[in-house]
Design a protein around this motif. Structure first.
Motif, PDB file in Angstrom:
ATOM      1  N   LEU A 182       0.830  -1.210   0.000  1.00 63.87           N
ATOM      2  CA  LEU A 182       0.000   0.000   0.000  1.00 63.87           C
ATOM      3  C   LEU A 182       0.863   1.258   0.000  1.00 63.87           C
ATOM      4  O   LEU A 182       0.525   2.256  -0.657  1.00 63.87           O
ATOM      5  CB  LEU A 182      -0.925  -0.012   1.219  1.00 63.87           C
ATOM      6  N   HIS A 183       1.977   1.207   0.725  1.00 62.68           N
ATOM      7  CA  HIS A 183       2.882   2.356   0.792  1.00 62.68           C
ATOM      8  C   HIS A 183       3.468   2.646  -0.584  1.00 62.68           C
ATOM      9  O   HIS A 183       3.547   3.803  -1.009  1.00 62.68           O
ATOM     10  CB  HIS A 183       3.998   2.062   1.802  1.00 62.68           C
ATOM     11  N   ILE A 184       3.878   1.606  -1.277  1.00 67.72           N
ATOM     12  CA  ILE A 184       4.455   1.781  -2.614  1.00 67.72           C
ATOM     13  C   ILE A 184       3.382   2.266  -3.585  1.00 67.72           C
ATOM     14  O   ILE A 184       3.625   3.129  -4.434  1.00 67.72           O
ATOM     15  CB  ILE A 184       5.083   0.464  -3.107  1.00 67.72           C
ATOM     16  N   ARG A 185       2.193   1.702  -3.471  1.00 61.71           N
ATOM     17  CA  ARG A 185       1.088   2.061  -4.383  1.00 61.71           C
ATOM     18  C   ARG A 185       0.795   3.557  -4.338  1.00 61.71           C
ATOM     19  O   ARG A 185       0.608   4.204  -5.377  1.00 61.71           O
ATOM     20  CB  ARG A 185      -0.149   1.260  -4.012  1.00 61.71           C
ATOM     21  N   HIS A 186       0.756   4.122  -3.135  1.00 59.95           N
ATOM     22  CA  HIS A 186       0.468   5.547  -3.007  1.00 59.95           C
ATOM     23  C   HIS A 186       1.727   6.396  -3.168  1.00 59.95           C
ATOM     24  O   HIS A 186       1.677   7.482  -3.755  1.00 59.95           O
ATOM     25  CB  HIS A 186      -0.170   5.843  -1.645  1.00 59.95           C
ATOM     26  N   GLY A 187       2.857   5.897  -2.643  1.00 52.20           N
ATOM     27  CA  GLY A 187       4.081   6.696  -2.629  1.00 52.20           C
ATOM     28  C   GLY A 187       4.751   6.838  -3.981  1.00 52.20           C
ATOM     29  O   GLY A 187       5.319   7.893  -4.290  1.00 52.20           O
ATOM     30  N   PHE A 188       4.710   5.791  -4.804  1.00 51.31           N
ATOM     31  CA  PHE A 188       5.391   5.833  -6.105  1.00 51.31           C
ATOM     32  C   PHE A 188       4.821   6.947  -6.977  1.00 51.31           C
ATOM     33  O   PHE A 188       5.565   7.726  -7.575  1.00 51.31           O
ATOM     34  CB  PHE A 188       5.250   4.485  -6.819  1.00 51.31           C
ATOM     35  N   TYR A 189       3.506   7.016  -7.056  1.00 54.73           N
ATOM     36  CA  TYR A 189       2.865   8.036  -7.888  1.00 54.73           C
ATOM     37  C   TYR A 189       3.163   9.441  -7.357  1.00 54.73           C
ATOM     38  O   TYR A 189       3.484  10.353  -8.120  1.00 54.73           O
ATOM     39  CB  TYR A 189       1.358   7.799  -7.938  1.00 54.73           C
ATOM     40  N   GLY A 190       3.081   9.610  -6.026  1.00 54.55           N
ATOM     41  CA  GLY A 190       3.365  10.916  -5.438  1.00 54.55           C
ATOM     42  C   GLY A 190       4.809  11.334  -5.657  1.00 54.55           C
ATOM     43  O   GLY A 190       5.091  12.500  -5.938  1.00 54.55           O
ATOM     44  N   ALA A 191       5.742  10.382  -5.552  1.00 56.91           N
ATOM     45  CA  ALA A 191       7.154  10.696  -5.766  1.00 56.91           C
ATOM     46  C   ALA A 191       7.412  11.097  -7.211  1.00 56.91           C
ATOM     47  O   ALA A 191       8.203  12.010  -7.486  1.00 56.91           O
ATOM     48  CB  ALA A 191       8.011   9.482  -5.400  1.00 56.91           C
ATOM     49  N   ALA A 192       6.748  10.436  -8.153  1.00 60.82           N
ATOM     50  CA  ALA A 192       6.903  10.779  -9.568  1.00 60.82           C
ATOM     51  C   ALA A 192       6.450  12.209  -9.830  1.00 60.82           C
ATOM     52  O   ALA A 192       7.081  12.948 -10.588  1.00 60.82           O
ATOM     53  CB  ALA A 192       6.121   9.794 -10.426  1.00 60.82           C
ATOM     54  N   GLN A 193       5.345  12.617  -9.198  1.00 64.92           N
ATOM     55  CA  GLN A 193       4.853  13.985  -9.358  1.00 64.92           C
ATOM     56  C   GLN A 193       5.852  14.977  -8.777  1.00 64.92           C
ATOM     57  O   GLN A 193       6.134  16.024  -9.371  1.00 64.92           O
ATOM     58  CB  GLN A 193       3.494  14.140  -8.672  1.00 64.92           C
ATOM     59  N   THR A 194       6.402  14.670  -7.604  1.00 62.33           N
ATOM     60  CA  THR A 194       7.354  15.566  -6.951  1.00 62.33           C
ATOM     61  C   THR A 194       8.611  15.755  -7.787  1.00 62.33           C
ATOM     62  O   THR A 194       9.143  16.867  -7.901  1.00 62.33           O
ATOM     63  CB  THR A 194       7.747  15.006  -5.571  1.00 62.33           C
ATOM     64  N   LEU A 195       9.112  14.683  -8.396  1.00 67.63           N
ATOM     65  CA  LEU A 195      10.346  14.745  -9.179  1.00 67.63           C
ATOM     66  C   LEU A 195      10.116  15.224 -10.603  1.00 67.63           C
ATOM     67  O   LEU A 195      11.048  15.250 -11.409  1.00 67.63           O
ATOM     68  CB  LEU A 195      11.015  13.362  -9.189  1.00 67.63           C
ATOM     69  N   GLY A 196       8.898  15.580 -10.932  1.00 75.12           N
ATOM     70  CA  GLY A 196       8.610  16.139 -12.244  1.00 75.12           C
ATOM     71  C   GLY A 196       8.453  15.130 -13.351  1.00 75.12           C
ATOM     72  O   GLY A 196       8.473  15.491 -14.537  1.00 75.12           O
ATOM     73  N   VAL A 197       8.285  13.863 -12.985  1.00 75.01           N
ATOM     74  CA  VAL A 197       8.128  12.821 -13.992  1.00 75.01           C
ATOM     75  C   VAL A 197       6.691  12.762 -14.493  1.00 75.01           C
ATOM     76  O   VAL A 197       6.427  12.393 -15.639  1.00 75.01           O
ATOM     77  CB  VAL A 197       8.553  11.440 -13.430  1.00 75.01           C
ATOM     78  N   GLY A 198       5.762  13.117 -13.635  1.00 77.01           N
ATOM     79  CA  GLY A 198       4.349  13.006 -13.992  1.00 77.01           C
ATOM     80  C   GLY A 198       3.897  14.053 -14.996  1.00 77.01           C
ATOM     81  O   GLY A 198       4.462  15.140 -15.091  1.00 77.01           O
ATOM     82  N   SER A 199       2.903  13.693 -15.754  1.00 77.49           N
ATOM     83  CA  SER A 199       2.274  14.604 -16.716  1.00 77.49           C
ATOM     84  C   SER A 199       0.918  14.002 -17.089  1.00 77.49           C
ATOM     85  O   SER A 199       0.688  12.811 -16.852  1.00 77.49           O
ATOM     86  CB  SER A 199       3.140  14.770 -17.966  1.00 77.49           C
ATOM     87  N   PRO A 200       0.004  14.798 -17.640  1.00 78.74           N
ATOM     88  CA  PRO A 200      -1.313  14.245 -17.994  1.00 78.74           C
ATOM     89  C   PRO A 200      -1.231  13.018 -18.899  1.00 78.74           C
ATOM     90  O   PRO A 200      -2.072  12.119 -18.801  1.00 78.74           O
ATOM     91  CB  PRO A 200      -1.993  15.426 -18.701  1.00 78.74           C
ATOM     92  N   THR A 201      -0.216  12.985 -19.777  1.00 77.19           N
ATOM     93  CA  THR A 201      -0.107  11.847 -20.697  1.00 77.19           C
ATOM     94  C   THR A 201       0.529  10.623 -20.034  1.00 77.19           C
ATOM     95  O   THR A 201       0.396   9.513 -20.537  1.00 77.19           O
ATOM     96  CB  THR A 201       0.730  12.234 -21.928  1.00 77.19           C
ATOM     97  N   ARG A 202       1.228  10.852 -18.905  1.00 75.28           N
ATOM     98  CA  ARG A 202       1.925   9.746 -18.244  1.00 75.28           C
ATOM     99  C   ARG A 202       1.213   9.246 -17.004  1.00 75.28           C
ATOM    100  O   ARG A 202       1.614   8.225 -16.425  1.00 75.28           O
ATOM    101  CB  ARG A 202       3.343  10.181 -17.850  1.00 75.28           C
ATOM    102  N   ASP A 203       0.211   9.966 -16.546  1.00 74.61           N
ATOM    103  CA  ASP A 203      -0.434   9.627 -15.282  1.00 74.61           C
ATOM    104  C   ASP A 203      -0.948   8.191 -15.259  1.00 74.61           C
ATOM    105  O   ASP A 203      -0.763   7.469 -14.272  1.00 74.61           O
ATOM    106  CB  ASP A 203      -1.578  10.595 -14.984  1.00 74.61           C
ATOM    107  N   ARG A 204      -1.598   7.777 -16.329  1.00 74.57           N
ATOM    108  CA  ARG A 204      -2.149   6.429 -16.367  1.00 74.57           C
ATOM    109  C   ARG A 204      -1.036   5.377 -16.272  1.00 74.57           C
ATOM    110  O   ARG A 204      -1.144   4.413 -15.521  1.00 74.57           O
ATOM    111  CB  ARG A 204      -2.966   6.213 -17.639  1.00 74.57           C
TER     112      ARG A 204
END
Length: 247
Positions: free
Chosen positions: A195-217
C-alpha cells in the motif's frame, strides 16, 4: 521591579534584531521548503524501493534450497573483496539505508505538521477525499518502522528467533515462518509495504517532475504493478514455508 526590567527587555530585543544572521545554505533553504522535504521523501523512497526489489529477488533464492540461499548470503558478505574487507559492502548498504529511512521519516513527519498547521479548520469534504491515502501512508510508515526493528532482531541478530542458526539464513527463515506470530507480523508488514508503494510511487513521480497528464495512467499502472509484484514476492516465502514447499 516589573517596570524597571521593561527597558532592559526592550534593549535586549533590539540587540537581537540588530544581530547579523548567518546566511542559509542552498541545502538549508531547500530542506526548509515544502518542495524540498517532498524531494527528500521522493529520493529516499526511490532508494528504499530499489533495495526492496533487490531484497525480494534475493529472498526468492529460498525456493532453490538451503545451499543456494546460504551461498547467496555468503556472497553478499564478500562483495567488493579484496578492495573492501569482509562485510564492508553490507555495512555501507546498511548505513545508506538507515540514512534513507531517517530522512524519509523526518521529512514525512515535518510535512504532516506543516499540513496540520496550514489547515487548522478541518473541512469534512477535504478529510473524506484525502483520509484514505493519508492514513495509509501514515500508519503504513509506522508499521514498517516497527517491522524493521523486529526484522533485524529476528533474522539479523536472532534475538527473537530462538530456533534460528547463526550464519544460516535459510534455516532462520524457516524457523521464523514456522511460528504463527512470525507469519502474522510479516503478512501485516508486507501488505503495508504494498500500500505504501502504491500511493508513494505516484506521489514521488509527481514531486520529481516525472508526472504529466499523458503519463499519469502509465505511472498509476506502474505503481499498482510494483506494489502487487513486491507484495506477492515477499509473501510467497512464508506461504512456501507454511505449505511445505520450503522446509
Amino acid at each position: 521591579m516589573a517596570l524597571a526590567t521593561r527597558p532592559e527587555q526592550r534593549d535586549k530585543q533590539q540587540r537581537e534584531k540588530q544581530r547579523p544572521t548567518r546566511p542559509v545554505s542552498t541545502a538549508g533553504r531547500l530542506w526548509r521548503s515544502t518542495i524540498g522535504k517532498k524531494t527528500v521523501m521522493a529520493v529516499s523512497g526511490a532508494v528504499m524501493l530499489l533495495y526492496l526489489i533487490a531484497h525480494m529477488v534475493g529472498n526468492l533464492k529460498v525456493f532453490f534450497g538451503p545451499d543456494d540461499m546460504n551461498s547467496y548470503a555468503h556472497w553478499l558478505r564478500t562483495i567488493g573483496e579484496p578492495v573492501l574487507h569482509h562485510e564492508w559492502f553490507l555495512w555501507i548498504m546498511r548505513v545508506a539505508l538507515l540514512a534513507a529511512v531517517i530522512a524519509h521519516g523526518v521529512a514525512a513527519y515535518q510535512l504532516s505538521r506543516l499540513d496540520i498547521a496550514a489547515r487548522p479548520v478541518k473541512y469534512v469534504h477535504q478529510r473524506r477525499r484525502t483520509s484514505y491515502a493519508t492514513r495509509t501512508m501514515r500508519w503504513g510508515g509506522i508499521i514498517l518502522a516497527l517491522f524493521i526493528v523486529w526484522h533485524i532482531l529476528d533474522l539479523t541478530t536472532g534475538t527473537v528467533n530462538p530456533n534460528g542458526e547463526h550464519g544460516r539464513p535459510y534455516e532462520n527463515i524457516v524457523a521464523t515462518f514456522d511460528t504463527w506470530y512470525g507469519n502474522v507480523i510479516y503478512f501485516v508488514a508486507m501488505i503495508a509495504v504494498g500500500l505504501h508503494i502504491r500511493h508513494g510511487f505516484y506521489g514521488a513521480a509527481q514531486t520529481l517532475g516525472v508526472g504529466s497528464p499523458t503519463r499519469d495512467r502509465a505511472l498509476k499502472v506502474t505503481a499498482n504493478g510494483l506494489a502487487l509484484i513486491l507484495t506477492i514476492g515477499f509473501l510467497s516465502v512464508p506461504i512456501g514455508v507454511m505449505t511445505g514447499v520450503v522446509e
